[in-house]
Motif scaffolding. Structure first.
Motif, PDB file in Angstrom:
ATOM      1  N   SER A  57      -6.701  -4.704  -3.474  1.00  0.00           N
ATOM      2  CA  SER A  57      -5.654  -4.568  -4.453  1.00  0.00           C
ATOM      3  C   SER A  57      -6.393  -3.267  -5.457  1.00  0.00           C
ATOM      4  N   ASP A  58      -5.533  -2.756  -6.154  1.00  0.00           N
ATOM      5  CA  ASP A  58      -5.510  -1.598  -6.966  1.00  0.00           C
ATOM      6  C   ASP A  58      -6.629  -2.011  -8.197  1.00  0.00           C
TER       7      ASP A  58
ATOM      8  N   LEU B  16      -2.100   1.466   6.269  1.00  0.00           N
ATOM      9  CA  LEU B  16      -3.738   1.302   6.350  1.00  0.00           C
ATOM     10  C   LEU B  16      -4.387   0.580   7.484  1.00  0.00           C
TER      11      LEU B  16
ATOM     12  N   LYS C 103      -9.950  -1.806  -6.755  1.00  0.00           N
ATOM     13  CA  LYS C 103     -10.654  -0.445  -6.757  1.00  0.00           C
ATOM     14  C   LYS C 103     -10.926   0.015  -8.097  1.00  0.00           C
TER      15      LYS C 103
ATOM     16  N   PRO D 131       0.904  -1.181  -0.082  1.00  0.00           N
ATOM     17  CA  PRO D 131      -0.029   0.011   0.063  1.00  0.00           C
ATOM     18  C   PRO D 131       0.962   1.232  -0.122  1.00  0.00           C
ATOM     19  N   ALA D 132       0.323   2.321  -0.876  1.00  0.00           N
ATOM     20  CA  ALA D 132       1.067   3.673  -0.553  1.00  0.00           C
ATOM     21  C   ALA D 132       1.192   4.305   0.611  1.00  0.00           C
ATOM     22  N   THR D 133       0.418   3.786   1.621  1.00  0.00           N
ATOM     23  CA  THR D 133       0.200   4.532   3.017  1.00  0.00           C
ATOM     24  C   THR D 133      -0.082   3.503   3.877  1.00  0.00           C
TER      25      THR D 133
ATOM     26  N   LYS E 190      -5.543  -3.095   1.098  1.00  0.00           N
ATOM     27  CA  LYS E 190      -4.357  -2.525   0.332  1.00  0.00           C
ATOM     28  C   LYS E 190      -4.583  -0.902  -0.226  1.00  0.00           C
ATOM     29  N   ASP E 191      -5.978  -0.689  -0.402  1.00  0.00           N
ATOM     30  CA  ASP E 191      -6.410   0.750  -0.946  1.00  0.00           C
ATOM     31  C   ASP E 191      -7.792   0.896  -0.719  1.00  0.00           C
ATOM     32  N   THR E 192      -8.064   2.122  -0.737  1.00  0.00           N
ATOM     33  CA  THR E 192      -9.411   2.813  -0.338  1.00  0.00           C
ATOM     34  C   THR E 192     -10.020   3.663  -1.535  1.00  0.00           C
TER      35      THR E 192
END
Length: 91
Positions: free
Chosen positions: A72-73, A36, A76, A32-34, A58-60
């Motif tokens: 996952s991306d 979470l 999303k 993840p980029a940040t 992994k993402d929002t």
């Protein structure tokens, strides 16, 4: 008789393929980029692939004032194509 049996087999085969759920490719090395870990989302499972988001968030994405979590991306991106459809089924 052979035609009848062949027709039945083809019908059963076509019906079973129509009921199959789409497969989603997950990349296990995604990071993840940040961080979470403490992010609160409205869904306990990914609305696209039904994977538990609590374990694999992994993402929002935000939609109508609510934050949805994804594994996952790819999931999303699928959600963003038709968020109304997936938001109604989010658990």
């Amino acid at each position: 008789m052979k035609t009848f049996i062949l027709t039945i087999l083809l019908s059963v085969s076509a019906f079973s393929c129509a009921q199959e759920t789409p497969k989603v490719k997950h990349v296990s090395k995604m990071k993840p980029a940040t961080d979470l870990k403490n992010v609160k989302v409205v869904n306990a499972e990914d609305p696209i692939c039904k994977m538990k988001t609590a374990d694999y968030l992994k993402d929002t994405a935000d939609y109508k004032g609510k934050k949805y979590g994804f594994c996952s991306d790819h999931c999303k991106a699928e959600f963003k194509k038709n968020p109304e459809k997936y938001a109604q089924n989010a658990k």
